[in-house]
Design a protein around this motif. Structure first.
Motif, PDB file in Angstrom:
ATOM      1  N   VAL A  97      26.968 113.720  65.096  1.00 48.53           N
ATOM      2  CA  VAL A  97      27.404 112.423  64.580  1.00 48.53           C
ATOM      3  C   VAL A  97      26.305 111.389  64.776  1.00 48.53           C
ATOM      4  CG1 VAL A  97      29.120 110.612  64.748  1.00 48.53           C
ATOM      5  CG2 VAL A  97      29.794 112.992  65.061  1.00 48.53           C
ATOM      6  N   ASN A  98      25.715 111.414  65.952  1.00 48.97           N
ATOM      7  CA  ASN A  98      24.636 110.458  66.232  1.00 48.97           C
ATOM      8  C   ASN A  98      23.455 110.678  65.297  1.00 48.97           C
ATOM      9  OD1 ASN A  98      26.025 109.156  68.217  1.00 48.97           O
ATOM     10  ND2 ASN A  98      25.208 110.454  69.876  1.00 48.97           N
ATOM     11  N   LEU A  99      23.186 111.952  65.037  1.00 52.64           N
ATOM     12  CA  LEU A  99      22.093 112.255  64.107  1.00 52.64           C
ATOM     13  C   LEU A  99      22.389 111.684  62.724  1.00 52.64           C
ATOM     14  CD1 LEU A  99      20.976 115.930  64.828  1.00 52.64           C
ATOM     15  CD2 LEU A  99      19.590 113.850  64.921  1.00 52.64           C
ATOM     16  N   LEU A 100      23.613 111.830  62.309  1.00 56.30           N
ATOM     17  CA  LEU A 100      23.991 111.317  60.993  1.00 56.30           C
ATOM     18  C   LEU A 100      23.854 109.799  60.950  1.00 56.30           C
ATOM     19  CD1 LEU A 100      27.144 113.483  60.087  1.00 56.30           C
ATOM     20  CD2 LEU A 100      24.833 113.687  59.182  1.00 56.30           C
ATOM     21  N   ILE A 101      24.320 109.157  61.991  1.00 51.81           N
ATOM     22  CA  ILE A 101      24.249 107.687  62.035  1.00 51.81           C
ATOM     23  C   ILE A 101      22.790 107.230  62.046  1.00 51.81           C
ATOM     24  CG2 ILE A 101      24.717 105.688  63.489  1.00 51.81           C
ATOM     25  CD1 ILE A 101      27.349 107.095  64.300  1.00 51.81           C
ATOM     26  N   THR A 102      22.004 107.909  62.852  1.00 54.09           N
ATOM     27  CA  THR A 102      20.575 107.576  62.901  1.00 54.09           C
ATOM     28  C   THR A 102      19.938 107.726  61.526  1.00 54.09           C
ATOM     29  OG1 THR A 102      20.570 108.520  65.114  1.00 54.09           O
ATOM     30  CG2 THR A 102      18.429 108.059  64.121  1.00 54.09           C
ATOM     31  N   TRP A 144      34.546 102.096  47.833  1.00 52.45           N
ATOM     32  CA  TRP A 144      34.595 103.410  48.481  1.00 52.45           C
ATOM     33  C   TRP A 144      34.863 103.264  49.980  1.00 52.45           C
ATOM     34  CZ3 TRP A 144      32.367 106.560  52.140  1.00 52.45           C
ATOM     35  CH2 TRP A 144      32.584 107.929  51.983  1.00 52.45           C
ATOM     36  N   LEU A 145      34.125 102.310  50.577  1.00 50.93           N
ATOM     37  CA  LEU A 145      34.291 102.096  52.022  1.00 50.93           C
ATOM     38  C   LEU A 145      35.714 101.661  52.341  1.00 50.93           C
ATOM     39  CD1 LEU A 145      30.921 100.328  52.891  1.00 50.93           C
ATOM     40  CD2 LEU A 145      31.814 102.394  53.972  1.00 50.93           C
ATOM     41  N   ALA A 146      36.243 100.778  51.509  1.00 49.80           N
ATOM     42  CA  ALA A 146      37.608 100.284  51.743  1.00 49.80           C
ATOM     43  C   ALA A 146      38.604 101.433  51.642  1.00 49.80           C
ATOM     44  CB  ALA A 146      37.935  99.209  50.714  1.00 49.80           C
ATOM     45  N   ARG A 165      28.059  99.371  57.980  1.00 46.20           N
ATOM     46  CA  ARG A 165      29.460  99.698  57.723  1.00 46.20           C
ATOM     47  C   ARG A 165      29.671 101.219  57.602  1.00 46.20           C
ATOM     48  NH1 ARG A 165      31.770  96.341  53.022  1.00 46.20           N
ATOM     49  NH2 ARG A 165      29.630  95.797  52.448  1.00 46.20           N
ATOM     50  N   PHE A 166      28.688 101.872  57.022  1.00 48.98           N
ATOM     51  CA  PHE A 166      28.805 103.344  56.947  1.00 48.98           C
ATOM     52  C   PHE A 166      28.739 103.951  58.342  1.00 48.98           C
ATOM     53  CE2 PHE A 166      28.009 103.301  52.321  1.00 48.98           C
ATOM     54  CZ  PHE A 166      28.911 104.269  51.941  1.00 48.98           C
ATOM     55  N   SER A 167      27.892 103.410  59.176  1.00 45.84           N
ATOM     56  CA  SER A 167      27.779 103.942  60.542  1.00 45.84           C
ATOM     57  C   SER A 167      29.071 103.736  61.311  1.00 45.84           C
ATOM     58  CB  SER A 167      26.635 103.248  61.280  1.00 45.84           C
ATOM     59  OG  SER A 167      25.448 103.452  60.580  1.00 45.84           O
ATOM     60  N   GLU A 168      29.664 102.573  61.125  1.00 45.09           N
ATOM     61  CA  GLU A 168      30.959 102.305  61.770  1.00 45.09           C
ATOM     62  C   GLU A 168      31.992 103.338  61.333  1.00 45.09           C
ATOM     63  OE1 GLU A 168      32.245  98.313  60.915  1.00 45.09           O
ATOM     64  OE2 GLU A 168      30.406  97.506  61.805  1.00 45.09           O
ATOM     65  N   LEU A 169      31.984 103.567  60.033  1.00 37.49           N
ATOM     66  CA  LEU A 169      32.936 104.531  59.493  1.00 37.49           C
ATOM     67  C   LEU A 169      32.705 105.913  60.091  1.00 37.49           C
ATOM     68  CD1 LEU A 169      35.193 104.914  57.370  1.00 37.49           C
ATOM     69  CD2 LEU A 169      33.403 105.609  55.775  1.00 37.49           C
ATOM     70  N   GLU A 178      30.263 114.223  54.444  1.00 39.97           N
ATOM     71  CA  GLU A 178      30.578 113.574  53.170  1.00 39.97           C
ATOM     72  C   GLU A 178      30.353 112.068  53.270  1.00 39.97           C
ATOM     73  OE1 GLU A 178      31.400 112.842  49.425  1.00 39.97           O
ATOM     74  OE2 GLU A 178      31.183 114.858  50.253  1.00 39.97           O
ATOM     75  N   ILE A 179      30.760 111.513  54.370  1.00 44.79           N
ATOM     76  CA  ILE A 179      30.535 110.073  54.572  1.00 44.79           C
ATOM     77  C   ILE A 179      29.043 109.776  54.600  1.00 44.79           C
ATOM     78  CG2 ILE A 179      30.807 108.165  56.205  1.00 44.79           C
ATOM     79  CD1 ILE A 179      33.445 109.511  57.103  1.00 44.79           C
ATOM     80  N   HIS A 180      28.325 110.608  55.324  1.00 48.43           N
ATOM     81  CA  HIS A 180      26.879 110.413  55.424  1.00 48.43           C
ATOM     82  C   HIS A 180      26.236 110.496  54.048  1.00 48.43           C
ATOM     83  CE1 HIS A 180      22.847 112.393  55.764  1.00 48.43           C
ATOM     84  NE2 HIS A 180      22.638 111.313  56.495  1.00 48.43           N
ATOM     85  N   GLN A 181      26.669 111.470  53.300  1.00 51.98           N
ATOM     86  CA  GLN A 181      26.085 111.662  51.976  1.00 51.98           C
ATOM     87  C   GLN A 181      26.369 110.473  51.076  1.00 51.98           C
ATOM     88  OE1 GLN A 181      26.758 115.774  50.722  1.00 51.98           O
ATOM     89  NE2 GLN A 181      26.742 114.929  48.654  1.00 51.98           N
TER      90      GLN A 181
END
Lengths: 630, 216
Positions: free
Chosen positions: A595-600, A477-479, A573-577, A514-517
Motif C-alpha cells: 500500500v505504501n508503495l502504491l501511495i508513494t 470517480w473519487l466521490a 485525495r487518491f492517496s487518502e483513498l 485499481e485505485i492506484h491505476q
C-alpha cells in the motif's frame, strides 16, 4: 539379423491375430508372404534376382501396382491382403540386408509346411519367428531354383483347375521318390493353396479329420504337385538344389504350425501322426480334401491378418518415412533420444519449455499491468507528449528568432533588449511556497477561477473547458469510490455481511491496484490536457498583434501554479483513498508495504506531472519574450 | 526493465499541409476514424491523429500532424515541418486557387523538411467531379515535374484516402530499407522502437536538454 527378423514376425502376428485363429494365421502369413513375393517375381521376370532385391529395398510402393498382377499370374482369386503381407515381409528382408531377397523368401516360407509331418508336430509353444531363423541360412543356397521357378510361373500362368488336375495325376507317381523335393516345393506353392479354398472345402472337410498325417501330407503333396507341374521342365535341376538346402531347415516350427492348425481336432490324431511319414501313403486318397480344409482356414486367417497388418504396416512405413526425411539412418534422431548423461532428455526439454512459457506469460501479464499504470505511456496516449513536442518546436522557433534579433542589435538597444528578456524570465518564475495560502486550492472551483483569470490576462481565445471536464471526471470517480467505501464500512459495522463472501467478491489487492491505476490515469489525462492547453496558448500568443507582456507573465504563472496545485490535490485525495481502503481491510489481507508503495508511486507520478506542467510553462517563455520585443 | 508495451516498431511523422478548407482535417479523420466529418471546425495551429498500419509485416505508427490552413497560422505551422518523414500536400480540385498555391506550399516543404521526406500530392474532393476546376492531367503533370506522388481522393467517399497514406508509408519504409533515410538523424521523422519504453523516455530527455538550452 535373423533374430530381428523373427521378432518382427512374432510381434506382428501376436499383435493382430485373434486367439482362436492364431495357428491358422501364422501359417497363412508365411503362405501369403511367399505368394506375394512370387507374384512380384512374376511381374519382373526379366530382371535378375539382385535387381529385384533393390526394388524391394528401395520402394515398398512397388508392391501396390503389383497387387492386381499377383492373382492373375498365379491363377488366384484376387486378394489384396496378399500384397500387403508381401510388403511387410519384404521389409523385414530388406532390413536384414541379406543376400537376395527374392531368393530368401522361398525357403523360409517353405520350412514350416515342409517339415510338419516328418517331425514333431507338438512343439506348439515355439514361435514362428524362431523357426524362420534357419531359413536365413538356407536362402542363399536356393537362389537359382527360385528364379527358375518364377520364370516357370510366368511362362505358364495356369488356371487352378488345370494345376489341380495335374497334381492329382502326378502325385501318385512322383511323391515316393521325390518326397523331400516335393515337401520343399509344397511350401513354395502355398500360394496355390489359397486359391482353391472356397468352392471345394466345407463339405469334404468334416469327414477327414481322422488322420493327422494325412492332412499334413495332403497339403504338402497338393502344393507340391501343382508346383511340380509348373516346373516340370526344370524339375531335375531344381530338385538337386532344393535338396541341398533342405537339410539345413529346422522342421519343428512347421510342425508347430500344423499343430495350431489342427487345434479343433482331437489331440489323439496328432500323436499318431507325429514323426510318422508312413501315414502319407495311407492318406494319399483323401489328401485333397484335407488340403482344401487347410487352405480355407488359411485363406480366411490370411485375409483377417493381412488387412490388419496392412494397416499397421502403412502406418509404420509412413512414420519411418517421416522420421527419416532429411535424416538418413535416423542418426540425428537417435542421438536426440539416446540418453547421454549431460544431454537433456525430451521430457526435460518439454518441462523447461513449459516453465519458460509460464514465465513469459507471467512477465507479459506483469508488463501489461505496468503498462496500464505507466504514466508516460498514458500521457502519450492522451496526446500530451505530442503537444509538448509541438510546443517545444514552437518555442525553439521563437528562440531562434530572438537570437537572430539579438545578433542584429548592438549598443543600447541590445542592452535594452536583453533587459526585457531577463525581466520576462524573472516574471515567469513560479513561486515555491504559496500552497498553504488557501486550504481548498485544487478544487475545481478554484481551478476554474484561476484559469479564467489567467486566460483573460493572456487574452487568447483558448478554452479551458477540457481541463475542467477532465478534473470533473476525476472528482466524480473519487466521490463514487468514497461512497462505496462508506457503505462498506457501514456494512462491516452491521455485521450482516458475511465476510468471506466479501473477500471472495473482490480481491483487496486488486481493489487497491485499481485505485492506484485510476490515480495514474487521472494524472496522465490531466497533464496531457495541460500540455495541449499550453500548446494552444503558445500558438495563439504568437498570433497576437499586441502584448501586455507583464500581464501575460503573471497569467502564465497563475495558470501554472493553479494546475500544479490541482495535481497535488488529486494525488493527495487518491492517496487518502488508498490508505482508507487499506485500513478498512484486514491486515492479513493486505501487505501494508504494498500500500505504501502504491501511495508513494502516486505522489511520484504527481511530481512527474507537475514537472511536465512546469516544463510547458518554461517553454512559453521564449514565446512571451518574442511578444515582448516585437 | 520489462518488455515495453509497444506493438509497433516504427513511428513515422506525417504533416498535412495545404490551403484552408481543402479538407486536410477531413482526410485525417477519414483515415483515422473511417468517417466523414461534415462540418469540421477550423484547425488551430495543429491537431494530431495516429493510426497503426502495417507495411511489409512491420507495424508502423503514423503520427499525423494536421496543420491549420489559415494564412495567419502560416508562421506557426512552419515550425512543425521539421522532422516530417512524409508530407501530404492537399488541394481542392474544385478551387483552382488552392492548386495555384501549391508551389508556395512545396517551397515551404522543401525548405523545412529534409531531402528524404516523401511528398504526396492529393487532389481532394474528387467526389465533386461536376464542379471540377483542376484537371487530373495538369495536376499529374505538376506532380511529375516536381517528383511528387499524386492521387485524387475524396475525404467524403473515402476514395484513395487509405492509398495516399499507405503509399507514403511504403515509400518511406523503402527509403529506410535502401538506407537513404538515416534513422539516427535527428530530423528523419522516423523513430525506431526497439519495443522498449526507453524510446519515449529518450524523447523526454531530448526535450529536457533542448529546454535547458532555450530557457537560459
Amino acid at each position: 539379423m535373423a533374430n530381428s527378423e523373427s521378432e518382427d514376425f512374432e510381434s506382428a502376428d501376436e499383435g493382430i491375430v485373434s486367439k482362436s485363429q492364431e495357428g491358422s494365421s501364422q501359417l497363412s502369413t508365411s503362405a501369403a508372404s511367399s505368394a506375394s513375393l512370387i507374384g512380384h517375381a512374376d511381374s519382373e521376370t526379366a530382371s535378375t534376382a539382385s535387381s529385384k532385391k533393390e526394388t524391394l529395398d528401395q520402394s515398398h510402393g512397388d508392391f501396390v501396382p503389383l497387387a492386381p498382377v499377383n492373382p492373375e499370374s498365379l491363377g488366384a482369386k484376387p486378394k489384396m491382403p496378399l500384397t500387403g503381407r508381401g510388403k511387410s515381409y519384404s521389409k523385414h528382408r530388406s532390413n536384414i540386408n541379406n543376400a537376395d531377397t527374392s531368393d530368401s523368401v522361398v525357403p523360409s516360407s517353405n520350412d514350416p509346411i515342409n517339415q510338419a509331418p516328418s517331425r514333431k508336430g507338438r512343439s506348439g509353444s515355439n514361435k514362428l519367428g524362431v523357426k524362420i531363423s534357419p531359413s536365413a541360412v538356407v536362402k542363399s543356397e536356393l537362389g537359382p531354383p527360385d528364379s527358375n521357378k518364377c520364370k516357370g510361373n510366368t511362362d505358364s500362368p495356369w488356371s487352378n483347375n488345370l494345376s489341380n488336375l495335374n497334381a492329382n495325376e502326378e502325385n501318385q507317381d512322383v511323391h515316393d521318390s521325390f518326397q523331400p523335393l516335393l515337401d520343399k516345393l509344397a511350401s513354395l506353392d502355398c500360394v496355390e493353396a489359397s486359391d482353391e479354398v472356397i468352392d471345394t472345402t466345407t463339405d469334404k472337410a468334416v469327414s477327414n479329420w481322422g488322420s493327422w498325417g494325412s492332412w499334413g501330407m495332403n497339403t504338402i503333396l497338393s502344393g507340391a504337385s501343382s508346383v511340380s507341374s509348373h516346373v516340370t521342365q526344370s524339375l531335375s535341376t531344381m530338385s538337386s538344389v532344393i535338396e541341398s538346402g533342405l537339410g539345413a531347415v529346422e522342421p519343428e516350427e512347421m510342425a508347430k504350425l500344423s499343430v495350431e492348425e489342427a487345434k479343433p481336432r482331437p489331440p489323439k490324431p496328432i500323436d499318431t501322426a507325429q514323426g510318422n511319414p508312413a501315414f502319407s501313403d495311407q492318406a494319399s486318397s483323401s489328401f485333397n480334401v484335407m488340403g482344401n480344409v487347410l487352405k480355407f482356414v488359411e485363406s480366411t486367417g490370411e485375409m483377417i491378418v493381412s488387412s490388419g497388418l496392412n494397416t499397421l504396416e502403412t502406418i509404420g512405413k509412413k512414420t519411418m518415412d517421416v522420421l527419416q526425411e532429411g535424416d538418413p539412418g535416423l542418426k540425428r534422431k537417435r542421438a536426440l533420444f539416446s540418453r547421454e548423461p549431460d544431454k537433456p532428455t525430451l521430457s526435460q526439454i518439454l518441462k523447461e519449455a513449459r516453465n519458460r512459457g509460464e514465465l513469459e506469460d507471467r512477465e507479459r501479464a506483469q508488463a501489461k499491468k505496468a503498462t496500464r499504470a505507466h504514466f508516460e505511456t498514458l500521457f502519450d496516449d492522451y496526446k500530451g507528449m505530442i503537444h509538448l513536442e509541438a510546443l517545444e518546436m514552437l518555442s525553439n522557433t521563437c528562440q531562434l528568432k530572438l537570437e537572430a534579433k539579438l545578433v542584429a542589435l548592438s549598443g543600447t538597444p541590445l542592452v535594452e533588449f536583453q533587459r526585457k528578456l531577463i525581466q520576462i524570465k524573472e516574471k515567469c518564475d513560479i513561486p515555491d511556497d504559496d500552497e498553504d495560502e488557501e486550504e481548498d486550492r485544487g478544487t475545481i472551483d478554484i481551478l476554474e477561477r484561476d484559469l479564467t483569470a489567467a486566460m483573460r490576462g493572456l487574452l487568447v481565445p483558448v478554452s479551458h473547458t477540457k481541463l475542467i471536464r477532465v478534473s470533473e471526471d476525476t472528482d466524480t470517480w473519487l466521490a463514487t469510490m468514497r461512497c462505496i467505501q462508506d457503505e462498506d464500512s457501514q456494512n462491516d459495522n452491521d455485521e450482516w455481511v458475511d465476510e468471506e463472501e466479501v473477500s471472495e467478491e473482490t480481491d483487496p489487492q486488486n481493489a487497491l491496484r485499481e485505485i492506484h491505476q485510476q490515480a495514474i490515469r487521472a494524472l496522465a489525462r490531466f497533464t496531457a490536457a495541460v500540455a495541449e492547453h499550453f500548446h494552444k496558448t503558445a500558438e495563439l500568443l504568437l498570433l497576437k498583434e499586441e502584448h501586455d507582456s507583464l500581464l501575460e507573465c503573471q497569467s502564465v504563472v497563475m495558470m501554472t501554479s493553479a494546475l500544479c496545485s490541482r495535481v497535488s490535490s488529486v494525488a493527495a485525495r487518491f492517496s487518502e483513498l488508498l490508505s482508507a481502503s487499506a485500513n478498512m481491510l484486514d491486515s492479513t489481507q493486505v501487505d501494508h508495504n504494498d500500500v505504501n508503495l502504491l501511495i508513494t508511486n502516486v505522489f511520484l507520478e504527481a511530481s512527474n506531472s507537475s514537472s511536465y506542467i512546469q516544463d510547458a510553462s518554461l517553454l512559453l517563455i521564449p514565446v512571451l519574450q518574442l511578444g515582448a520585443v516585437q | 526493465m520489462s518488455v515495453g508495451p509497444y506493438n509497433y516498431s516504427y513511428i513515422f511523422k506525417y504533416i498535412i499541409i495545404g490551403d484552408m478548407g481543402v479538407g486536410k482535417s477531413c482526410l485525417l479523420h477519414q483515415f483515422t476514424e473511417k468517417k466523414f466529418m461534415s462540418d469540421c471546425p477550423h484547425t488551430i495551429g495543429v491537431e494530431f491523429g495516429t493510426r497503426i498500419i502495417e507495411v511489409s509485416g512491420q507495424k508502423i505508427k503514423l503520427q499525423i500532424w494536421d496543420t491549420a490552413g489559415q494564412e495567419r497560422f502560416r508562421a506557426v505551422t512552419r515550425s512543425y515541418y521539421r522532422g516530417a518523414a512524409g508530407a501530404l500536400m492537399v488541394y481542392d480540385i474544385t478551387r483552382r486557387s488552392t492548386y495555384n498555391h501549391l508551389s508556395s506550399w512545396l517551397t515551404d516543404t522543401r525548405n523545412l523538411t529534409n531531402p528524404s521526406t516523401v511528398i504526396f500530392l492529393i487532389g481532394n474532393k474528387c467526389d465533386l467531379n461536376a464542379a471540377r476546376d483542376v484537371t487530373y492531367e495538369e495536376a499529374k503533370q505538376f506532380a511529375d515535374e516536381n517528383g511528387l506522388m499524386f492521387v485524387e481522393a475524396s475525404a467524403k467517399s473515402g476514395e484513395n484516402v487509405e492509398e495516399a497514406f499507405l503509399e507514403t508509408a511504403k515509400k518511406i519504409y523503402q527509403s529506410i530499407q535502401d538506407g537513404r533515410l538515416d534513422l539516427n538523424a535527428a530530423e528523419s521523422g522516423v523513430q525506431h522502437k526497439p519495443s522498449q519504453p526507453g524510446g519515449r523516455n529518450t524523447l523526454v530527455n531530448d526535450q529536457t536538454a533542448s529546454k535547458d538550452s532555450c530557457s537560459c
